[in-house]
Design an enzyme around this catalytic site. Structure first.
Site, short mmCIF file in Angstrom:
data_model
loop_
_atom_site.label_atom_id
_atom_site.label_comp_id
_atom_site.label_asym_id
_atom_site.label_seq_id
_atom_site.Cartn_x
_atom_site.Cartn_y
_atom_site.Cartn_z
N TYR A 1 -12.72 14.88 111.96
CA TYR A 1 -13.00 13.46 111.63
C TYR A 1 -13.96 12.87 112.65
CZ TYR A 1 -12.31 8.43 111.02
OH TYR A 1 -12.52 7.08 110.84
N ASP B 1 -17.57 8.11 93.07
CA ASP B 1 -17.09 9.08 94.05
C ASP B 1 -18.29 9.48 94.90
OD1 ASP B 1 -16.33 11.41 95.41
OD2 ASP B 1 -14.88 11.93 93.86
N THR C 1 -4.91 -0.68 108.43
CA THR C 1 -5.05 -0.33 107.01
C THR C 1 -4.09 0.82 106.74
OG1 THR C 1 -6.69 1.41 107.32
CG2 THR C 1 -7.53 -0.84 107.15
N SER D 1 -11.50 -0.15 97.17
CA SER D 1 -10.15 -0.24 96.59
C SER D 1 -9.11 -0.71 97.60
CB SER D 1 -9.73 1.13 96.04
OG SER D 1 -9.74 2.08 97.09
N SER D 2 -9.40 -0.55 98.89
CA SER D 2 -8.36 -0.85 99.89
C SER D 2 -8.98 -1.11 101.26
CB SER D 2 -7.39 0.34 99.98
OG SER D 2 -8.10 1.45 100.45
N SER E 1 -18.88 3.53 110.66
CA SER E 1 -18.65 4.66 111.57
C SER E 1 -17.26 4.44 112.15
CB SER E 1 -19.75 4.68 112.63
OG SER E 1 -19.48 5.62 113.63
N LYS F 1 -17.88 11.39 112.22
CA LYS F 1 -18.35 10.04 112.57
C LYS F 1 -19.49 10.12 113.61
CE LYS F 1 -15.72 7.51 109.85
NZ LYS F 1 -16.31 6.80 108.69
N1 LIG Z 1 -8.48 1.95 109.79
C1 LIG Z 1 -9.02 2.34 110.92
O1 LIG Z 1 -8.40 2.30 112.01
C2 LIG Z 1 -10.47 2.80 110.97
C3 LIG Z 1 -11.08 2.90 112.22
C4 LIG Z 1 -12.41 3.32 112.28
C5 LIG Z 1 -13.11 3.61 111.13
N2 LIG Z 1 -12.48 3.52 109.91
C6 LIG Z 1 -13.27 3.84 108.71
O2 LIG Z 1 -13.20 2.74 107.82
C7 LIG Z 1 -13.47 3.21 106.50
C8 LIG Z 1 -12.45 2.60 105.55
O3 LIG Z 1 -11.16 3.05 105.91
P1 LIG Z 1 -9.87 2.10 105.86
O4 LIG Z 1 -9.31 2.05 107.21
O5 LIG Z 1 -10.20 0.85 105.18
O6 LIG Z 1 -8.85 3.00 105.02
P2 LIG Z 1 -8.51 3.04 103.45
O7 LIG Z 1 -7.92 1.73 103.06
O8 LIG Z 1 -7.72 4.26 103.27
O9 LIG Z 1 -9.94 3.14 102.77
C9 LIG Z 1 -10.63 4.34 102.56
C10 LIG Z 1 -11.49 4.12 101.33
O10 LIG Z 1 -12.38 5.23 101.15
C11 LIG Z 1 -12.30 5.61 99.80
N3 LIG Z 1 -12.69 6.99 99.55
C12 LIG Z 1 -12.18 8.13 100.09
N4 LIG Z 1 -12.80 9.21 99.58
C13 LIG Z 1 -13.72 8.74 98.70
C14 LIG Z 1 -14.68 9.34 97.86
N5 LIG Z 1 -14.82 10.68 97.79
N6 LIG Z 1 -15.47 8.55 97.09
C15 LIG Z 1 -15.33 7.21 97.12
N7 LIG Z 1 -14.44 6.57 97.89
C16 LIG Z 1 -13.65 7.34 98.67
C17 LIG Z 1 -10.86 5.35 99.40
O11 LIG Z 1 -10.78 5.30 97.99
P3 LIG Z 1 -9.52 5.77 97.13
O12 LIG Z 1 -8.79 4.50 96.83
O13 LIG Z 1 -10.13 6.36 95.90
O14 LIG Z 1 -8.73 6.75 97.95
C18 LIG Z 1 -10.62 4.02 100.08
O15 LIG Z 1 -11.10 2.95 99.30
C19 LIG Z 1 -13.45 4.73 106.56
O16 LIG Z 1 -14.80 5.20 106.59
C20 LIG Z 1 -12.78 5.02 107.90
O17 LIG Z 1 -13.19 6.24 108.44
C21 LIG Z 1 -11.18 3.11 109.81
#
Ligand SMILES: NC(=O)c1ccc[n+]([C@@H]2O[C@H](COP(=O)([O-])OP(=O)(O)OC[C@H]3O[C@@H](n4cnc5c(N)ncnc54)[C@H](OP(=O)(O)O)[C@@H]3O)[C@@H](O)[C@H]2O)c1
Length: 272
Positions: free
Chosen positions: A148, A56, A183, A13-14, A134, A152
């Protein structure tokens, strides 16, 4: 069976999941974009090469149904991208049991459930790749996010171990390890613990978390790396994605210096 390659994505979704879905779609792939609320789907996801499905990752039957629908439309899943995640930040002392369980339920068990959902078809076809998001937080400890970060670290152990049992069936496993990426994660996907002894640190941490991601690289850059992981044909396990200087410094510096540097950054953030 279709000649298109297909990818199944959780958390589409995002952010990183959405950017990856778009890039693969633009590259001619069939894309199963799964999300908790399909009302969040992007307008281009109505295309012929797309499946949008509610899913989910805390619910095995929700994942199984999403995979079933994807297989009935695309015939196969070449790549599964277990990307969904959220961040529980703040000191352990302030964490409720419910918060701690949810963190591991989504980030760790959500990945295990995704593997369980996609592996039977991949095993039967003796082909497939599972890429899991991760973090550099899966490699190094960071302040004010111990739950968190440990989730990971658990993901790293899960994938590094599971690859041995899935490899004989032709299923590859890879770990995507992003650094800070621009993000909305710190706003939409973060939860904070609370404790009166850590009020200043929590306030500084909240500000730092948002500022850090707002000035970070775009998720499109991470999507490029996911595409490389999906297509390079290599058995390599880990792919760092825009890690910034932290992983190299962590490896290079003696612990005394690393610790001092992080604590100094925390102190200065608390004063601002
Ligand atoms: N951004 C960073 O700096 C960063 C760095 C390292 C790792 N990550 C990892 O990258 C991944 C994506 O994060 P993002 O940065 O792209 O942030 P984000 O845009 O907030 O994306 C998180 C996604 O996970 C989904 N989600 C959360 N709980 C869920 C559940 N129970 N079932 C299904 N979907 C669920 C959210 O869906 P909803 O729309 O339903 O909330 C959203 O689509 C995550 O695993 C995060 O830990 C991010």
């Amino acid at each position: 069976m279709s000649t298109f390659k297909s990818i199944f994505i959780t958390g589409a979704s995002s952010g990183i999941g959405l950017a990856t879905a778009k890039l693969f779609h633009d590259q001619g792939w069939q894309v199963a974009a799964t999300m908790r609320d399909p009302a969040d789907a992007a307008s281009w996801m109505t295309g012929e090469r797309c499946v949008v499905r509610d899913c989910d990752v805390t619910d095995q039957s929700s994942l199984d149904m999403a995979v079933k629908e994807t297989l009935s439309k695309f015939g196969k899943i070449d790549v599964a991208f277990a990307n969904a995640g959220y961040g529980l930040n703040g000191p352990i002392e302030g964490a409720t049991d419910e918060q701690m369980l949810r963190q591991f339920d989504v980030n760790v068990l959500g990945v295990a459930r995704t593997i369980k959902a996609v592996a039977p078809d991949m095993r039967a076809r003796k082909a497939g790749l599972i890429i899991t998001t991760s973090s550099i937080g899966g490699l190094i400890g960071m302040p004010l996010a111990p739950l968190y970060i440990s989730s990971k670290h658990a993901v790293e152990g899960l994938i590094e171990s599971a690859r041995f049992e899935l490899a004989p069936f032709g299923i590859g496993m890879k770990l995507l390890e992003p650094g800070g990426i621009k993000t909305d994660f710190s706003r939409r996907s973060a939860d904070w613990t609370d404790h009166p002894a850590y009020t200043d640190a929590i306030a500084a941490g909240k500000k730092m978390a948002v500022d850090l991601l707002d000035s970070a690289p775009d998720p499109v850059k991470v999507a490029d790396i996911v595409l490389k992981m999906a297509t390079d044909g290599k058995k390599r396990l880990r792919y760092l994605a825009k890690p910034g200087p932290y992983v190299a410094m962590y490896k290079m510096l003696p612990d005394r210096l690393w610790r001092g540097m992080i604590q100094m950054a925390l102190r200065s953030a608390s004063k601002n």
